[in-house]
Structures are given as structure tokens and as C-alpha cells.
Write a protein that holds these residues in place. Structure first.
Motif, PDB file in Angstrom:
ATOM      1  N   VAL A 205     -22.432  24.062  -4.553  1.00  0.00           N
ATOM      2  CA  VAL A 205     -23.603  24.146  -5.420  1.00  0.00           C
ATOM      3  C   VAL A 205     -23.209  24.716  -6.767  1.00  0.00           C
ATOM      4  O   VAL A 205     -22.261  25.499  -6.875  1.00  0.00           O
ATOM      5  CB  VAL A 205     -24.726  24.985  -4.782  1.00  0.00           C
ATOM      6  CG1 VAL A 205     -25.202  24.362  -3.478  1.00  0.00           C
ATOM      7  CG2 VAL A 205     -24.281  26.425  -4.522  1.00  0.00           C
ATOM      8  N   ARG A 206     -23.947  24.306  -7.799  1.00  0.00           N
ATOM      9  CA  ARG A 206     -23.624  24.725  -9.165  1.00  0.00           C
ATOM     10  C   ARG A 206     -24.763  25.538  -9.767  1.00  0.00           C
ATOM     11  O   ARG A 206     -25.930  25.130  -9.709  1.00  0.00           O
ATOM     12  CB  ARG A 206     -23.341  23.515 -10.060  1.00  0.00           C
ATOM     13  CG  ARG A 206     -22.842  23.902 -11.454  1.00  0.00           C
ATOM     14  CD  ARG A 206     -22.598  22.701 -12.340  1.00  0.00           C
ATOM     15  NE  ARG A 206     -21.557  21.820 -11.845  1.00  0.00           N
ATOM     16  CZ  ARG A 206     -20.249  22.033 -12.026  1.00  0.00           C
ATOM     17  NH1 ARG A 206     -19.842  23.121 -12.673  1.00  0.00           N
ATOM     18  NH2 ARG A 206     -19.370  21.178 -11.544  1.00  0.00           N
ATOM     19  N   LYS A 207     -24.406  26.673 -10.359  1.00  0.00           N
ATOM     20  CA  LYS A 207     -25.373  27.518 -11.046  1.00  0.00           C
ATOM     21  C   LYS A 207     -25.826  26.843 -12.339  1.00  0.00           C
ATOM     22  O   LYS A 207     -24.999  26.205 -13.022  1.00  0.00           O
ATOM     23  CB  LYS A 207     -24.725  28.877 -11.350  1.00  0.00           C
ATOM     24  CG  LYS A 207     -25.651  29.886 -12.017  1.00  0.00           C
ATOM     25  CD  LYS A 207     -24.944  31.214 -12.201  1.00  0.00           C
ATOM     26  CE  LYS A 207     -25.848  32.243 -12.893  1.00  0.00           C
ATOM     27  NZ  LYS A 207     -25.183  33.572 -12.999  1.00  0.00           N
ATOM     28  N   PRO A 208     -27.083  26.981 -12.693  1.00  0.00           N
ATOM     29  CA  PRO A 208     -27.532  26.380 -13.955  1.00  0.00           C
ATOM     30  C   PRO A 208     -26.758  26.955 -15.149  1.00  0.00           C
ATOM     31  O   PRO A 208     -26.329  28.105 -15.129  1.00  0.00           O
ATOM     32  CB  PRO A 208     -29.014  26.781 -14.028  1.00  0.00           C
ATOM     33  CG  PRO A 208     -29.402  27.088 -12.628  1.00  0.00           C
ATOM     34  CD  PRO A 208     -28.175  27.636 -11.960  1.00  0.00           C
ATOM     35  N   GLY A 209     -26.591  26.126 -16.151  1.00  0.00           N
ATOM     36  CA  GLY A 209     -25.913  26.570 -17.369  1.00  0.00           C
ATOM     37  C   GLY A 209     -24.741  25.715 -17.680  1.00  0.00           C
ATOM     38  O   GLY A 209     -24.384  24.782 -16.938  1.00  0.00           O
ATOM     39  N   SER A 210     -24.072  26.014 -18.780  1.00  0.00           N
ATOM     40  CA  SER A 210     -22.911  25.252 -19.228  1.00  0.00           C
ATOM     41  C   SER A 210     -21.689  25.676 -18.434  1.00  0.00           C
ATOM     42  O   SER A 210     -21.364  26.860 -18.344  1.00  0.00           O
ATOM     43  CB  SER A 210     -22.669  25.482 -20.714  1.00  0.00           C
ATOM     44  OG  SER A 210     -21.526  24.793 -21.154  1.00  0.00           O
ATOM     45  N   ALA A 211     -20.982  24.692 -17.863  1.00  0.00           N
ATOM     46  CA  ALA A 211     -19.821  24.987 -17.027  1.00  0.00           C
ATOM     47  C   ALA A 211     -18.552  24.995 -17.843  1.00  0.00           C
ATOM     48  O   ALA A 211     -18.323  24.116 -18.665  1.00  0.00           O
ATOM     49  CB  ALA A 211     -19.721  23.960 -15.902  1.00  0.00           C
TER      50      ALA A 211
END
Length: 213
Positions: A205-211
């Protein structure tokens, strides 16, 4: 962590073998310079696999000093540390790009404690960062159904050698990271630490925001 649980992982649990598989293809395209936290690293099995794959900034933490000692002896080059006050991490906010959480929630049976762990991971994870989770699902065989009877929450039981564990509904595991995007998931069959076959769910899963990873 309560003292009986810490005692278990410093004694009986320190000799266990852990088996949840990591599919390194899930981390393809991620910089080998990414900051990786292996939370509940045990003896550093997953941290070692990541190091062998070329990742160079891995920190493993675990509540068991015995497991950390075992890992340091086997792989002296790994950065493995005892976590004295779980779930609190000695890491700055936003300082982690990838968090690995393999067969940890099964050892954290209470909802409130799981939420506190996830909240702390969210704190240290950078915007756009990833969480790679693998944990045990509720099983449907008679042996496990008997063990779940009377557990609170449902799925909590005590093993024959004294570990308090939890199996989870898939929806519960997915719901631990609200607002995170599911990148991929799969179900796998694993051997438990007591060598029984069990079904597990793996999530990325990916946290919101710019990666930046």
C-alpha cells in the motif's frame, strides 16, 4: 508490549523460523538507496534478503533482544536494533520510504495496539512511501475454529507453547491503512512458526503524497 509477550520472544520464540515469502518484484523500480524499515524484523531474515538484493539503507527493529542477537550473529553487517518501547520508533517523522511488516500483527492481538503501531508507521513514513504487509488470515479448518472460540477479538488464541496470536479478516488488514492506495495484493500459503500450513494476505500500500522511492 506486555512482559509475558516479551518474555516469550526472548525465550521460546527466539528459536523460531519465519517463512512468509517476499516477492522482490513488488519493489522493482524502487531506488536501492531508499530508506527501509523492517518493523518486527526478528532475526533479520527479510532485511537480509533486501540487502542481498542491493538495498543499502535498511534498519530492522524488534522487541526481542534474543532475536536481534541471533540476527547480528548471522549477518553482522545488518543494522538490527532492539525496540525498547514499542510501537515508538527512534526515527524522525517522514524519514522512512518503505516499511516492511511481516507476520507482526499476528503478535499484536489487541485492536488498540495495532492501531497505535500503524499510527507510528504512518508518522515515520514519507509522503508517497510504501508499506509491505504480510500477515495471517482467519483459517477455516476445525483446529483453528476451535482455537478462535471465545477469543476477543475473534481470531485471538494462545498457542500450545504460550504465544498469544491473532488471525485476521482480510478486510481488517486492508482497513488498517485508511487513505492508502492498494498497489497490489495476493494470498499465499505459508508455514507458521510452529510448522502448520496457513493462508496469509500480502499487501503493498502507498501513503498519499508525492513518492521519492
Amino acid at each position: 508490549m506486555e512482559e509475558p509477550a516479551r518474555h516469550y520472544w526472548n525465550t521460546i520464540g527466539a528459536a523460531k523460523e519465519f517463512t512468509h515469502p517476499m516477492d522482490l518484484s513488488w519493489l522493482e523500480g524502487i531506488s536501492r538507496d531508499s530508506r527501509i524499515l523492517d518493523y518486527g524484523c526478528g532475526y533479520g531474515r527479510i532485511a537480509g534478503q533486501l540487502a542481498d538484493a542491493g538495498f543499502g539503507r535498511i534498519t530492522g527493529v524488534d522487541v526481542s533482544a534474543a532475536l536481534i542477537e541471533r540476527g547480528r550473529a548471522a549477518r553482522p553487517g545488518l543494522d538490527l536494533r532492539v525496540q525498547a518501547d514499542p510501537p515508538r520508533l527512534a526515527a524522525a517523522s517522514g524519514s522512512v520510504d518503505v516499511a516492511v511488516l511481516f507476520a507482526v500483527l499476528t503478535c499484536v492481538p489487541a485492536d488498540r495496539d495495532q492501531r497505535a503501531l500503524v499510527t507510528e508507521l504512518d508518522r515515520v513514513l514519507a509522503p508517497g512511501g510504501l508499506v509491505h504487509l504480510s500477515d495471517l488470515l482467519l483459517q477455516s479448518d476445525e483446529r483453528n475454529l476451535r482455537r478462535y472460540a471465545g477469543g476477543s477479538p475473534y481470531g485471538v488464541f494462545t498457542t500450545g507453547d504460550g504465544a498469544v496470536c491473532r488471525h485476521h479478516a482480510a478486510e481488517h488488514l486492508r482497513g488498517l491503512f485508511p487513505g492508502y492506495a492498494v498497489v497490489t495484493e495476493r494470498r499465499v500459503t505459508v508455514a507458521t512458526m510452529n510448522r502448520n500450513s496457513a493462508e496469509a494476505l500480502q499487501l503493498l500500500v502507498r501513503k498519499p503524497g508525492s513518492a521519492d522511492v
